[in-house]
Design a protein around this motif. Structure first.
Motif, mmCIF file in Angstrom:
data_model
loop_
_atom_site.group_PDB
_atom_site.id
_atom_site.type_symbol
_atom_site.label_atom_id
_atom_site.label_comp_id
_atom_site.label_asym_id
_atom_site.label_seq_id
_atom_site.Cartn_x
_atom_site.Cartn_y
_atom_site.Cartn_z
ATOM 1 N N LYS A 195 0.824 0.888 6.436
ATOM 2 C CA LYS A 195 1.577 0.728 7.683
ATOM 3 C C LYS A 195 1.014 -0.424 8.517
ATOM 4 C CE LYS A 195 4.288 4.241 6.888
ATOM 5 N NZ LYS A 195 5.691 4.000 6.483
ATOM 6 N N LEU A 253 3.265 -3.410 9.902
ATOM 7 C CA LEU A 253 3.353 -3.706 11.331
ATOM 8 C C LEU A 253 2.967 -5.153 11.628
ATOM 9 C CD1 LEU A 253 1.892 -0.425 12.902
ATOM 10 C CD2 LEU A 253 4.269 -1.188 12.933
ATOM 11 N N LEU A 298 7.302 -2.888 14.408
ATOM 12 C CA LEU A 298 7.915 -1.575 14.220
ATOM 13 C C LEU A 298 9.432 -1.730 14.149
ATOM 14 C CD1 LEU A 298 7.159 1.477 14.120
ATOM 15 C CD2 LEU A 298 7.677 1.553 16.562
ATOM 16 N N ARG A 335 2.314 5.506 11.372
ATOM 17 C CA ARG A 335 2.601 4.215 12.004
ATOM 18 C C ARG A 335 1.855 4.063 13.324
ATOM 19 N NH1 ARG A 335 8.853 4.194 12.439
ATOM 20 N NH2 ARG A 335 8.659 6.387 11.833
#
Length: 320
Positions: free
Chosen positions: A64, A68, A73, A118
């Motif tokens: 993640k 990112l 996001l 996340r």
């Protein structure tokens, strides 16, 4: 234009969208609005998580982080008020400190229903990457349903969990204490496959993903309520730990072999467990390593067949 301004422009966030410091007031004003972490922090609202939600996996967090950094996001995280989660009997903890969120301080928190990995990745990037300046986005659910139902739908229908996660999800939403479920979750938390955990604890593989999913929705199968074999299963596992390494025990190979011997045993199960425990704990490390390191042959016997043959020979020669 900053990321925050871009998002505000896209979703038409009004100037007073987060004018209240009260989470419940914010829900009424922002049910279809994207809210940024900066907005929450400005109002002194912190992020919490459900204590029983699936364990954060470092590999997933790292994946993640990469995502990112590359794209930011793409989909907002879903949040609810801590008041709502606590009112449903769910345990809520501060995302960063792990401290308990209670009715007294619930007004200061929102709870992540999804996107835990996340968000963890976002926090790590903020600490590790000097040039990381991406924002993190949230939204309240569009439908007014219970948190447990929401959790079930998000993680079963929309973004499926791994099999081991369903047991943790069931334990989190159920009000009834289920020793078997707790024991399975304890083993899967150590890296045992759900299949191996069930076979160690029950001597079969009847606790399936389907049963766990049903439990998450309040339908508890009779098989999940049974406790009669847990203690014996743990006794066998403890005996095996004296000889075999953890990785071997986490697979289904050894419990499968034990089950086959139990099926051939003509006396009581208690006597079988005693005999098998003595056998497993009596194997020296060299013998156990020879079994564990067995290799299958192309065009010949599979690894599991070779392991079973070695165990069978030792079992027949055991002290009775």
């Amino acid at each position: 234009m900053t990321n925050l301004n871009k998002v505000n422009e896209k979703v038409n966030v009004a100037n007073n969208a987060t004018s209240s410091n009260n989470v419940n007031d914010m829900i009424m004003k922002n049910v279809s609005t994207i809210i940024t972490l900066a907005m929450l922090q400005e109002k002194g609202i912190k992020i919490a998580r459900l204590a029983g939600n699936r364990t954060l996996n470092e590999k997933i967090v790292n994946a993640k982080k990469k995502s990112l950094k590359e794209t930011g996001l793409l989909v907002p995280a879903v949040i609810v008020s801590a008041d709502k989660a606590i009112a449903e009997g769910l345990e809520v903890v501060d995302f960063e400190t792990g401290g308990q969120v209670t009715e007294e301080n619930a007004k200061d928190y929102v709870v992540l229903v999804d996107a835990n990995h996340r968000y963890k990745a976002h926090l790590k990037l903020q600490k590790e990457e000097e040039n990381y300046d991406s924002e993190f986005y949230f939204m309240f659910p569009l439908q007014d349903i219970s948190v447990t139902k929401m959790l079930s739908e998000i993680n079963i229908a929309t973004n499926p969990w791994k099999t081991a996660d369903y047991g943790k999800g069931a334990a989190m939403v159920l009000k009834e204490k289920l020793p078997l479920l707790d024991a399975i979750n304890s083993l899967t938390g150590e890296g045992y496959s759900p299949e191996a955990a069930c076979k160690w604890l029950r001597g079969d593989n009847k606790i399936t993903k389907t049963i766990m999913v049903r439990a998450m929705n309040g339908d508890i199968a009779d098989e999940l309520k049974k406790t009669n074999k847990i203690e014996q299963g743990l006794k066998l596992l403890d005996a095996a730990k004296k000889s075999f390494g953890k990785d071997f025990l986490k697979s289904r190979t050894l419990p499968d072999w034990i089950i086959s011997k139990a099926n051939d045993w003509e006396e009581s199960r208690a006597e079988f467990v005693d005999a098998m425990s003595r056998f497993l704990s009596s194997l020296d490390r060299e013998t156990a390593d020879d079994i564990t390191n067995s290799k299958g042959k192309r065009g010949g016997d599979a690894k599991e067949t070779i392991i079973n043959r070695k165990l069978n020979a030792l079992w027949e020669k055991r002290d009775k």
